[in-house]
Design a protein around this motif. Structure first.
Motif, short mmCIF file in Angstrom:
data_model
loop_
_atom_site.label_atom_id
_atom_site.label_comp_id
_atom_site.label_asym_id
_atom_site.label_seq_id
_atom_site.Cartn_x
_atom_site.Cartn_y
_atom_site.Cartn_z
N GLY A 279 -21.91 48.07 18.12
CA GLY A 279 -21.99 48.23 19.56
C GLY A 279 -23.34 47.88 20.15
O GLY A 279 -23.58 48.07 21.34
N ILE A 280 -24.24 47.34 19.34
CA ILE A 280 -25.57 46.96 19.83
C ILE A 280 -25.48 45.64 20.58
O ILE A 280 -26.17 45.43 21.57
N LEU A 281 -24.62 44.76 20.11
CA LEU A 281 -24.33 43.49 20.78
C LEU A 281 -22.84 43.42 21.04
O LEU A 281 -22.07 44.18 20.47
N ILE A 282 -22.45 42.50 21.91
CA ILE A 282 -21.03 42.21 22.09
C ILE A 282 -20.84 40.71 21.88
O ILE A 282 -21.72 39.90 22.18
N GLU A 283 -19.70 40.34 21.34
CA GLU A 283 -19.37 38.94 21.13
C GLU A 283 -18.42 38.54 22.25
O GLU A 283 -17.25 38.87 22.24
N THR A 284 -18.96 37.85 23.25
CA THR A 284 -18.17 37.49 24.43
C THR A 284 -17.19 36.37 24.14
O THR A 284 -16.12 36.31 24.73
N GLU A 285 -17.56 35.46 23.25
CA GLU A 285 -16.72 34.37 22.77
C GLU A 285 -17.05 34.19 21.30
O GLU A 285 -18.10 34.64 20.86
N PRO A 286 -16.21 33.53 20.54
CA PRO A 286 -16.54 33.33 19.13
C PRO A 286 -17.91 32.64 18.97
O PRO A 286 -18.14 31.56 19.50
N GLY A 287 -18.83 33.33 18.32
CA GLY A 287 -20.16 32.79 18.07
C GLY A 287 -21.15 32.97 19.20
O GLY A 287 -22.30 32.53 19.10
N LEU A 288 -20.78 33.65 20.28
CA LEU A 288 -21.67 33.86 21.42
C LEU A 288 -21.89 35.36 21.58
O LEU A 288 -20.95 36.10 21.92
N PHE A 289 -23.12 35.80 21.38
CA PHE A 289 -23.44 37.22 21.40
C PHE A 289 -24.39 37.53 22.54
O PHE A 289 -25.23 36.71 22.91
N THR A 290 -24.27 38.73 23.09
CA THR A 290 -25.16 39.19 24.15
C THR A 290 -25.28 40.70 24.07
O THR A 290 -24.51 41.36 23.38
N ARG A 291 -26.25 41.24 24.79
CA ARG A 291 -26.38 42.70 24.85
C ARG A 291 -25.41 43.24 25.88
O ARG A 291 -25.19 42.62 26.91
N PRO A 292 -24.82 44.40 25.60
CA PRO A 292 -23.92 45.00 26.60
C PRO A 292 -24.70 45.44 27.83
O PRO A 292 -25.87 45.79 27.74
N ARG A 293 -24.06 45.40 28.95
CA ARG A 293 -24.70 45.86 30.19
C ARG A 293 -24.74 47.37 30.22
O ARG A 293 -23.79 48.03 29.82
N SER A 294 -25.81 47.90 30.74
CA SER A 294 -25.97 49.37 30.80
C SER A 294 -25.24 49.96 31.97
O SER A 294 -25.12 49.44 33.01
#
Length: 41
Positions: free
Chosen positions: A26-41
């Protein structure tokens, strides 16, 4: 973001594994296969 690592198959796989592990925790989210970002607070 640039990470100063060699572009070898092993290095790429290691980074991919670490990103998947962070997404699983849960530290990152995978929005698309191979594309990671931090979740919004």
């Amino acid at each position: 973001m640039a990470i100063n690592l060699p572009l070898t198959q092993n290095a790429i796989q290691n980074v991919r594994t670490k990103l998947k592990r962070l997404a699983g925790r849960g530290i990152l989210i995978e929005t698309e296969p191979g594309l990671f970002t931090r979740p919004r607070s």
